[in-house]
Design a protein around this motif. Sequence first.
Motif, PDB file in Angstrom:
ATOM      1  N   ASP A 174       0.818  -1.217   0.000  1.00 27.03           N
ATOM      2  CA  ASP A 174       0.000   0.000   0.000  1.00 27.03           C
ATOM      3  C   ASP A 174       0.854   1.271   0.000  1.00 27.03           C
ATOM      4  O   ASP A 174       0.488   2.269  -0.630  1.00 27.03           O
ATOM      5  CB  ASP A 174      -0.922   0.004   1.220  1.00 27.03           C
ATOM      6  N   GLN A 175       1.967   1.260   0.714  1.00 27.68           N
ATOM      7  CA  GLN A 175       2.756   2.483   0.895  1.00 27.68           C
ATOM      8  C   GLN A 175       3.758   2.735  -0.221  1.00 27.68           C
ATOM      9  O   GLN A 175       4.083   3.884  -0.515  1.00 27.68           O
ATOM     10  CB  GLN A 175       3.488   2.427   2.240  1.00 27.68           C
ATOM     11  N   MET A 176       4.260   1.679  -0.841  1.00 27.69           N
ATOM     12  CA  MET A 176       5.294   1.857  -1.854  1.00 27.69           C
ATOM     13  C   MET A 176       4.708   2.348  -3.183  1.00 27.69           C
ATOM     14  O   MET A 176       3.620   1.914  -3.585  1.00 27.69           O
ATOM     15  CB  MET A 176       6.025   0.534  -2.093  1.00 27.69           C
ATOM     16  N   PRO A 177       5.398   3.246  -3.888  1.00 25.44           N
ATOM     17  CA  PRO A 177       4.952   3.652  -5.223  1.00 25.44           C
ATOM     18  C   PRO A 177       4.903   2.448  -6.164  1.00 25.44           C
ATOM     19  O   PRO A 177       5.596   1.450  -5.957  1.00 25.44           O
ATOM     20  CB  PRO A 177       6.024   4.656  -5.664  1.00 25.44           C
ATOM     21  N   GLU A 178       4.103   2.559  -7.215  1.00 26.51           N
ATOM     22  CA  GLU A 178       3.910   1.432  -8.126  1.00 26.51           C
ATOM     23  C   GLU A 178       5.199   0.977  -8.792  1.00 26.51           C
ATOM     24  O   GLU A 178       5.351  -0.200  -9.136  1.00 26.51           O
ATOM     25  CB  GLU A 178       2.880   1.803  -9.193  1.00 26.51           C
ATOM     26  N   ASP A 179       6.136   1.884  -9.000  1.00 24.82           N
ATOM     27  CA  ASP A 179       7.368   1.534  -9.705  1.00 24.82           C
ATOM     28  C   ASP A 179       8.379   0.807  -8.832  1.00 24.82           C
ATOM     29  O   ASP A 179       9.438   0.412  -9.326  1.00 24.82           O
ATOM     30  CB  ASP A 179       8.016   2.804 -10.283  1.00 24.82           C
ATOM     31  N   VAL A 180       8.082   0.629  -7.564  1.00 20.68           N
ATOM     32  CA  VAL A 180       8.972  -0.130  -6.686  1.00 20.68           C
ATOM     33  C   VAL A 180       8.734  -1.624  -6.922  1.00 20.68           C
ATOM     34  O   VAL A 180       7.594  -2.090  -6.962  1.00 20.68           O
ATOM     35  CB  VAL A 180       8.731   0.225  -5.209  1.00 20.68           C
ATOM     36  N   THR A 181       9.819  -2.372  -7.092  1.00 27.04           N
ATOM     37  CA  THR A 181       9.737  -3.818  -7.309  1.00 27.04           C
ATOM     38  C   THR A 181       9.712  -4.529  -5.953  1.00 27.04           C
ATOM     39  O   THR A 181      10.450  -4.161  -5.033  1.00 27.04           O
ATOM     40  CB  THR A 181      10.935  -4.307  -8.139  1.00 27.04           C
ATOM     41  N   LEU A 182       8.868  -5.546  -5.842  1.00 25.48           N
ATOM     42  CA  LEU A 182       8.698  -6.271  -4.584  1.00 25.48           C
ATOM     43  C   LEU A 182       9.189  -7.708  -4.742  1.00 25.48           C
ATOM     44  O   LEU A 182       8.791  -8.405  -5.678  1.00 25.48           O
ATOM     45  CB  LEU A 182       7.223  -6.258  -4.162  1.00 25.48           C
ATOM     46  N   ALA A 183      10.054  -8.144  -3.827  1.00 24.67           N
ATOM     47  CA  ALA A 183      10.607  -9.504  -3.856  1.00 24.67           C
ATOM     48  C   ALA A 183      10.007 -10.319  -2.714  1.00 24.67           C
ATOM     49  O   ALA A 183      10.055  -9.899  -1.555  1.00 24.67           O
ATOM     50  CB  ALA A 183      12.131  -9.467  -3.733  1.00 24.67           C
ATOM     51  N   PHE A 184       9.454 -11.480  -3.047  1.00 30.56           N
ATOM     52  CA  PHE A 184       8.754 -12.323  -2.071  1.00 30.56           C
ATOM     53  C   PHE A 184       9.561 -13.575  -1.766  1.00 30.56           C
ATOM     54  O   PHE A 184      10.040 -14.265  -2.670  1.00 30.56           O
ATOM     55  CB  PHE A 184       7.379 -12.727  -2.608  1.00 30.56           C
ATOM     56  N   ALA A 185       9.694 -13.869  -0.463  1.00 31.39           N
ATOM     57  CA  ALA A 185      10.299 -15.127  -0.031  1.00 31.39           C
ATOM     58  C   ALA A 185       9.327 -16.266  -0.322  1.00 31.39           C
ATOM     59  O   ALA A 185       8.103 -16.060  -0.351  1.00 31.39           O
ATOM     60  CB  ALA A 185      10.623 -15.067   1.458  1.00 31.39           C
ATOM     61  N   PRO A 186       9.818 -17.487  -0.521  1.00 30.98           N
ATOM     62  CA  PRO A 186       8.942 -18.586  -0.965  1.00 30.98           C
ATOM     63  C   PRO A 186       8.272 -19.365   0.162  1.00 30.98           C
ATOM     64  O   PRO A 186       7.833 -20.487  -0.069  1.00 30.98           O
ATOM     65  CB  PRO A 186       9.926 -19.487  -1.725  1.00 30.98           C
ATOM     66  N   TYR A 187       8.151 -18.798   1.358  1.00 32.03           N
ATOM     67  CA  TYR A 187       7.685 -19.586   2.493  1.00 32.03           C
ATOM     68  C   TYR A 187       6.377 -19.106   3.122  1.00 32.03           C
ATOM     69  O   TYR A 187       5.881 -19.740   4.040  1.00 32.03           O
ATOM     70  CB  TYR A 187       8.772 -19.614   3.580  1.00 32.03           C
ATOM     71  N   GLY A 188       5.834 -18.011   2.678  1.00 29.50           N
ATOM     72  CA  GLY A 188       4.624 -17.495   3.312  1.00 29.50           C
ATOM     73  C   GLY A 188       3.412 -18.373   3.071  1.00 29.50           C
ATOM     74  O   GLY A 188       3.283 -19.014   2.018  1.00 29.50           O
TER      75      GLY A 188
END
Length: 374
Positions: free
Chosen positions: A176-190
């Motif tokens: 919600d807080q990050m601008p759209e152009d920020v890339t998000l990296a997800f760990a594989p354990y959630g």
Amino acid sequence: MANDLSTPLTGRKRKPGAKRHLPIARTLFAVLALIGIAFAIRLVMVDDPDGGRPSEEVAITTTRNANEVANAVSTEPVTITADPQQFPAGSSITAVDPGTSSAGSISGLPDMFGALPDLSEETADGPIPRISAAGMKPFDAYARPAVAAVASGRPMIAIVVTGLGINEQGSLDAIDQMPEDVTLAFAPYGKTLTTTVAAARAAGHEVLLEIPLEPFDYPQNDPGPQTLLTGEPPRANLDKLFWLMARFGGYVGLINNMGARFTASGADFSPVMEELGARGLGYLDDGSSNRSLAPQLAQGNRVPFSRADLVIDANPSRQSILAALASLEAKAVENGHAIGIVSALPISIAAVSEWSRELEAKGIMLVPASALMK
């Protein structure tokens, strides 16, 4: 006494007061015989296939034609009024051909897993990315467009938030807080990866998959289950890689979590990079090891690649984070581009979000990481 002994038994008289013995055995035999005779007579005289079992006849009514709406639909058009809250006035529904290539998905549209069917390959662990039959690569399909920013000629900065997906609420706050152009990296354990990744992509972010690679002090420093290890057969590491890649879909590429030992071993890292090239995925090196062979292996396998320049919140205080962002700006101005890595700590997310609002006024463009990996 002689007279008593010589007297015939049939003529012997019962003494007064003696008890009479009833013929019980003969009586029971006679009763059973009568029951058997009666049962035989019933079988012969009565026509009863149920053998006397109780039964009752009940009328059966059908409900086949009880649904008036269904009957009407089968014979004539029916008008159904939609809920105005779900389908507001003036909206439209686009018809698509149901050319499904997998259950629950429509050709050309993402399914609930987050991946395009044509860009997915089914494995024992789940769907993993692949290049489509038409040659479309997941890196190109899932990257956030940044044509205008690249064409502007201005210095560019990419920010990658790592460690998302494990804490659901923290991940949603970052989205919600990050601008759209920020890339998000997800760990594989959630446990809620499908939900959080879908929320990130719906908000306009492109995403990366974090993969755990062996550090020098493994297992004292363990990046997580299914860590790719040096010295193992390539097939064993590729099996782990496929398990990791099947955790969610829709990512442009991979980013390492630790891995100083693994990325320095060409024999172990090379098969992984070959697989990424064959599947049309990118690779972003987090910049934590100067011994990483990622640049050479990525180039040899035509893998879109880049290397992060700076870890923004190595010291997780607001003042240190802002100082690191200022250094990142200087690198972008000097080299034309720069990539910063930041964790999903609330203080880091708040500081980067505030900093990004003034970036364009400084003549620097915020772009997704894929724009600097081509």
